[in-house]
Every structure is written in C-alpha cells, then in structure tokens.
Design a protein around this motif. Structure first.
Motif, PDB file in Angstrom:
ATOM      1  N   HIS A  12       0.835  -1.204   0.000  1.00 23.81           N
ATOM      2  CA  HIS A  12       0.000   0.000   0.000  1.00 23.81           C
ATOM      3  C   HIS A  12       0.871   1.255   0.000  1.00 23.81           C
ATOM      4  O   HIS A  12       0.631   2.183  -0.776  1.00 23.81           O
ATOM      5  CB  HIS A  12      -0.915  -0.049   1.234  1.00 23.81           C
ATOM      6  N   VAL A  13       1.878   1.263   0.845  1.00 25.36           N
ATOM      7  CA  VAL A  13       2.790   2.410   0.923  1.00 25.36           C
ATOM      8  C   VAL A  13       3.515   2.580  -0.412  1.00 25.36           C
ATOM      9  O   VAL A  13       3.623   3.687  -0.946  1.00 25.36           O
ATOM     10  CB  VAL A  13       3.792   2.242   2.088  1.00 25.36           C
ATOM     11  N   TRP A  14       4.001   1.482  -0.952  1.00 21.35           N
ATOM     12  CA  TRP A  14       4.709   1.519  -2.241  1.00 21.35           C
ATOM     13  C   TRP A  14       3.794   2.041  -3.345  1.00 21.35           C
ATOM     14  O   TRP A  14       4.179   2.927  -4.120  1.00 21.35           O
ATOM     15  CB  TRP A  14       5.217   0.118  -2.580  1.00 21.35           C
ATOM     16  N   ALA A  15       2.569   1.500  -3.431  1.00 26.87           N
ATOM     17  CA  ALA A  15       1.639   1.895  -4.491  1.00 26.87           C
ATOM     18  C   ALA A  15       1.244   3.363  -4.364  1.00 26.87           C
ATOM     19  O   ALA A  15       1.140   4.074  -5.372  1.00 26.87           O
ATOM     20  CB  ALA A  15       0.405   0.990  -4.473  1.00 26.87           C
ATOM     21  N   ASN A  16       1.047   3.838  -3.141  1.00 24.58           N
ATOM     22  CA  ASN A  16       0.767   5.266  -2.961  1.00 24.58           C
ATOM     23  C   ASN A  16       1.937   6.095  -3.474  1.00 24.58           C
ATOM     24  O   ASN A  16       1.742   7.106  -4.155  1.00 24.58           O
ATOM     25  CB  ASN A  16       0.497   5.598  -1.485  1.00 24.58           C
ATOM     26  N   GLY A  17       3.147   5.665  -3.173  1.00 27.09           N
ATOM     27  CA  GLY A  17       4.334   6.379  -3.652  1.00 27.09           C
ATOM     28  C   GLY A  17       4.434   6.381  -5.166  1.00 27.09           C
ATOM     29  O   GLY A  17       4.784   7.400  -5.778  1.00 27.09           O
ATOM     30  N   VAL A  18       4.105   5.260  -5.783  1.00 27.92           N
ATOM     31  CA  VAL A  18       4.164   5.146  -7.241  1.00 27.92           C
ATOM     32  C   VAL A  18       3.186   6.116  -7.903  1.00 27.92           C
ATOM     33  O   VAL A  18       3.549   6.833  -8.840  1.00 27.92           O
ATOM     34  CB  VAL A  18       3.895   3.682  -7.684  1.00 27.92           C
ATOM     35  N   ILE A  19       1.947   6.162  -7.396  1.00 31.61           N
ATOM     36  CA  ILE A  19       0.962   7.053  -8.023  1.00 31.61           C
ATOM     37  C   ILE A  19       1.305   8.512  -7.737  1.00 31.61           C
ATOM     38  O   ILE A  19       1.144   9.377  -8.603  1.00 31.61           O
ATOM     39  CB  ILE A  19      -0.495   6.694  -7.618  1.00 31.61           C
ATOM     40  N   ILE A  20       1.801   8.805  -6.551  1.00 32.14           N
ATOM     41  CA  ILE A  20       2.198  10.181  -6.229  1.00 32.14           C
ATOM     42  C   ILE A  20       3.360  10.615  -7.115  1.00 32.14           C
ATOM     43  O   ILE A  20       3.365  11.735  -7.638  1.00 32.14           O
ATOM     44  CB  ILE A  20       2.536  10.317  -4.728  1.00 32.14           C
ATOM     45  N   ASP A  21       4.323   9.737  -7.302  1.00 31.41           N
ATOM     46  CA  ASP A  21       5.449  10.074  -8.189  1.00 31.41           C
ATOM     47  C   ASP A  21       4.963  10.322  -9.614  1.00 31.41           C
ATOM     48  O   ASP A  21       5.442  11.240 -10.290  1.00 31.41           O
ATOM     49  CB  ASP A  21       6.505   8.973  -8.168  1.00 31.41           C
ATOM     50  N   ARG A  22       4.000   9.526 -10.084  1.00 30.51           N
ATOM     51  CA  ARG A  22       3.449   9.750 -11.424  1.00 30.51           C
ATOM     52  C   ARG A  22       2.747  11.097 -11.495  1.00 30.51           C
ATOM     53  O   ARG A  22       2.931  11.846 -12.460  1.00 30.51           O
ATOM     54  CB  ARG A  22       2.479   8.622 -11.810  1.00 30.51           C
ATOM     55  N   ILE A 130      -6.168  -3.478   8.529  1.00 31.23           N
ATOM     56  CA  ILE A 130      -5.075  -3.123   7.624  1.00 31.23           C
ATOM     57  C   ILE A 130      -5.409  -3.584   6.207  1.00 31.23           C
ATOM     58  O   ILE A 130      -5.196  -2.854   5.236  1.00 31.23           O
ATOM     59  CB  ILE A 130      -3.729  -3.711   8.101  1.00 31.23           C
ATOM     60  N   LEU A 131      -5.960  -4.776   6.068  1.00 28.82           N
ATOM     61  CA  LEU A 131      -6.351  -5.253   4.735  1.00 28.82           C
ATOM     62  C   LEU A 131      -7.438  -4.367   4.132  1.00 28.82           C
ATOM     63  O   LEU A 131      -7.440  -4.117   2.926  1.00 28.82           O
ATOM     64  CB  LEU A 131      -6.797  -6.714   4.792  1.00 28.82           C
ATOM     65  N   HIS A 132      -8.337  -3.869   4.951  1.00 28.39           N
ATOM     66  CA  HIS A 132      -9.346  -2.929   4.460  1.00 28.39           C
ATOM     67  C   HIS A 132      -8.670  -1.663   3.935  1.00 28.39           C
ATOM     68  O   HIS A 132      -9.018  -1.161   2.860  1.00 28.39           O
ATOM     69  CB  HIS A 132     -10.345  -2.566   5.558  1.00 28.39           C
ATOM     70  N   ILE A 133      -7.709  -1.146   4.669  1.00 23.12           N
ATOM     71  CA  ILE A 133      -6.990   0.065   4.264  1.00 23.12           C
ATOM     72  C   ILE A 133      -6.309  -0.158   2.914  1.00 23.12           C
ATOM     73  O   ILE A 133      -6.355   0.695   2.029  1.00 23.12           O
ATOM     74  CB  ILE A 133      -5.970   0.460   5.360  1.00 23.12           C
ATOM     75  N   VAL A 134      -5.694  -1.309   2.755  1.00 18.24           N
ATOM     76  CA  VAL A 134      -4.987  -1.631   1.511  1.00 18.24           C
ATOM     77  C   VAL A 134      -5.960  -1.722   0.337  1.00 18.24           C
ATOM     78  O   VAL A 134      -5.721  -1.122  -0.717  1.00 18.24           O
ATOM     79  CB  VAL A 134      -4.180  -2.943   1.655  1.00 18.24           C
ATOM     80  N   THR A 135      -7.063  -2.438   0.510  1.00 19.31           N
ATOM     81  CA  THR A 135      -8.002  -2.586  -0.608  1.00 19.31           C
ATOM     82  C   THR A 135      -8.699  -1.264  -0.907  1.00 19.31           C
ATOM     83  O   THR A 135      -8.951  -0.954  -2.076  1.00 19.31           O
ATOM     84  CB  THR A 135      -9.034  -3.699  -0.349  1.00 19.31           C
ATOM     85  N   HIS A 136      -8.983  -0.480   0.110  1.00 16.65           N
ATOM     86  CA  HIS A 136      -9.579   0.841  -0.088  1.00 16.65           C
ATOM     87  C   HIS A 136      -8.646   1.718  -0.926  1.00 16.65           C
ATOM     88  O   HIS A 136      -9.067   2.357  -1.890  1.00 16.65           O
ATOM     89  CB  HIS A 136      -9.866   1.495   1.273  1.00 16.65           C
ATOM     90  N   GLY A 137      -7.370   1.725  -0.572  1.00 17.93           N
ATOM     91  CA  GLY A 137      -6.395   2.520  -1.328  1.00 17.93           C
ATOM     92  C   GLY A 137      -6.275   2.043  -2.764  1.00 17.93           C
ATOM     93  O   GLY A 137      -6.202   2.857  -3.695  1.00 17.93           O
ATOM     94  N   SER A 138      -6.272   0.733  -2.957  1.00 15.65           N
ATOM     95  CA  SER A 138      -6.168   0.182  -4.319  1.00 15.65           C
ATOM     96  C   SER A 138      -7.351   0.613  -5.171  1.00 15.65           C
ATOM     97  O   SER A 138      -7.180   1.005  -6.335  1.00 15.65           O
ATOM     98  CB  SER A 138      -6.098  -1.348  -4.270  1.00 15.65           C
ATOM     99  N   TYR A 139      -8.531   0.531  -4.614  1.00 14.27           N
ATOM    100  CA  TYR A 139      -9.735   0.928  -5.331  1.00 14.27           C
ATOM    101  C   TYR A 139      -9.633   2.386  -5.786  1.00 14.27           C
ATOM    102  O   TYR A 139      -9.895   2.706  -6.950  1.00 14.27           O
ATOM    103  CB  TYR A 139     -10.956   0.726  -4.423  1.00 14.27           C
ATOM    104  N   HIS A 140      -9.228   3.249  -4.887  1.00 13.18           N
ATOM    105  CA  HIS A 140      -9.194   4.671  -5.216  1.00 13.18           C
ATOM    106  C   HIS A 140      -7.984   5.064  -6.067  1.00 13.18           C
ATOM    107  O   HIS A 140      -8.081   6.011  -6.851  1.00 13.18           O
ATOM    108  CB  HIS A 140      -9.314   5.518  -3.954  1.00 13.18           C
ATOM    109  N   ARG A 141      -6.890   4.342  -5.968  1.00 15.49           N
ATOM    110  CA  ARG A 141      -5.801   4.594  -6.925  1.00 15.49           C
ATOM    111  C   ARG A 141      -6.265   4.225  -8.332  1.00 15.49           C
ATOM    112  O   ARG A 141      -5.877   4.863  -9.308  1.00 15.49           O
ATOM    113  CB  ARG A 141      -4.529   3.832  -6.520  1.00 15.49           C
ATOM    114  N   GLY A 142      -7.151   3.233  -8.433  1.00 14.66           N
ATOM    115  CA  GLY A 142      -7.775   2.915  -9.713  1.00 14.66           C
ATOM    116  C   GLY A 142      -8.632   4.068 -10.220  1.00 14.66           C
ATOM    117  O   GLY A 142      -8.652   4.357 -11.420  1.00 14.66           O
ATOM    118  N   ASN A 143      -9.339   4.741  -9.310  1.00 14.53           N
ATOM    119  CA  ASN A 143     -10.096   5.945  -9.696  1.00 14.53           C
ATOM    120  C   ASN A 143      -9.156   6.979 -10.299  1.00 14.53           C
ATOM    121  O   ASN A 143      -9.478   7.595 -11.324  1.00 14.53           O
ATOM    122  CB  ASN A 143     -10.792   6.587  -8.491  1.00 14.53           C
ATOM    123  N   ILE A 144      -8.011   7.176  -9.657  1.00 16.20           N
ATOM    124  CA  ILE A 144      -7.042   8.165 -10.154  1.00 16.20           C
ATOM    125  C   ILE A 144      -6.564   7.777 -11.547  1.00 16.20           C
ATOM    126  O   ILE A 144      -6.481   8.622 -12.445  1.00 16.20           O
ATOM    127  CB  ILE A 144      -5.860   8.329  -9.179  1.00 16.20           C
TER     128      ILE A 144
END
Length: 167
Positions: A12-22, A130-144
């Motif tokens: 989750h931390v890595w994926a947030n960093g990847v989308i933020i860097d993009r 924690i798994l909820h937080i991860v899946t929630h973030g994944s869903y919304h990074r998909g929105n982005i």
C-alpha cells in the motif's frame, strides 16, 4: 518472514508512492483540475485515501470511529488544498506512524470493536483493518488512473505483483 498483512501494508505504501510520483511528473494543473467523475478532482481522491488512512490509524490506536471521523473532517479542507509534494510528505508521515504502531504490536490479530455510526458494531482485528486500508487505497488509486486517462494522460502500474518484483 514478514506477516502477510504487514507485507500488504508495505505494498500500500509503495503503491501510494508510485501514483504520487506519477502525479508529480504531470502538469501541475492536472492535480486540482475539476473533472466529471466519482470525485471532482484527483486531489480529492488522493486526499480521501490519506484521510481514510488517517482515520483508521486513529481507530486502531484506540479512538472511537466518531472521534476519528471528526478529526479527519477537521483536516479535510486543509488536506484537499495541499500540493502533490505536500501530500507525499503526509503519506510518508502516516506510513511511518503505521509501521511504528504495527512493529510494536505483539498480536496483529488483536480484536477491536468498531462502532460505525452508519453500520453499527463490528468486532474485527487489526489485521483485517489493515487489509481494508490496503483494498480501499487500491480501489481509489484505480479511480485516479481512470481520471488521468479521461484527461489524456497515462497512469502507472501499481499491481501487487509488480511490487513484489520491485522490492
């Protein structure tokens, strides 16, 4: 070996960093640009991910959901106006808080009771939260990713499998 839930949080931390860097690579106006979507701007989606992470951290740390949601609501306007660089710092800070908390946990399967004002009481574990937080973030990074496509830009791969290769 790292507990699978902790590994998912690291993803989750890595994926947030990847989308933020993009987002940092794109023209600055893209971040706050109003568009027709589930959220009115990319900045509001990223802020939502952050504020949800923030709220759940408060909850697993012992605060009630109403109190955590009220704290997040107080931050919302302030967070939504931040630049992508400022958001990157906020995400780093919250991830450091999570990692310190999780590393101090003797039992990641410890049960907590969440009193959700919309859904009632839920007995769950820190691990499930924690798994909820991860899946929630994944869903919304998909929105982005979708929002970027609608504005004529590409997103970036952020799949768990790619994370495994990257680490």
């Amino acid at each position: 070996m790292t507990h699978p839930t902790l590994e998912m949080y690291n993803y989750h931390v890595w994926a947030n960093g990847v989308i933020i860097d993009r987002l940092s690579e794109l023209p600055q106006e893209i971040y706050h640009k109003d568009i027709q979507s589930g959220f009115s701007s990319v900045s509001k989606v990223l802020s939502h991910i952050y504020l949800t992470d923030y709220s759940w951290f408060e909850i697993i740390s012992g605060k009630g959901m109403n109190e955590a949601m009220a704290s997040a609501d107080e931050l919302r306007e302030h967070v939504e106006t931040k630049s992508i660089e400022e958001m990157k710092k906020l995400f780093i800070e919250i991830s450091e808080q999570y990692k310190a908390f999780l590393n101090d946990q003797e039992d990641i399967e410890k049960l907590i009771v969440v009193d959700n004002p919309y859904a009632g009481l839920l007995e769950t574990s820190i691990s499930e939260t924690i798994l909820h937080i991860v899946t929630h973030g994944s869903y919304h990074r998909g929105n982005i990713a979708t929002m970027l496509r609608h504005m004529g830009h590409t997103s970036v791969m952020q799949d768990f499998g790619l994370y495994l290769y990257a680490k």
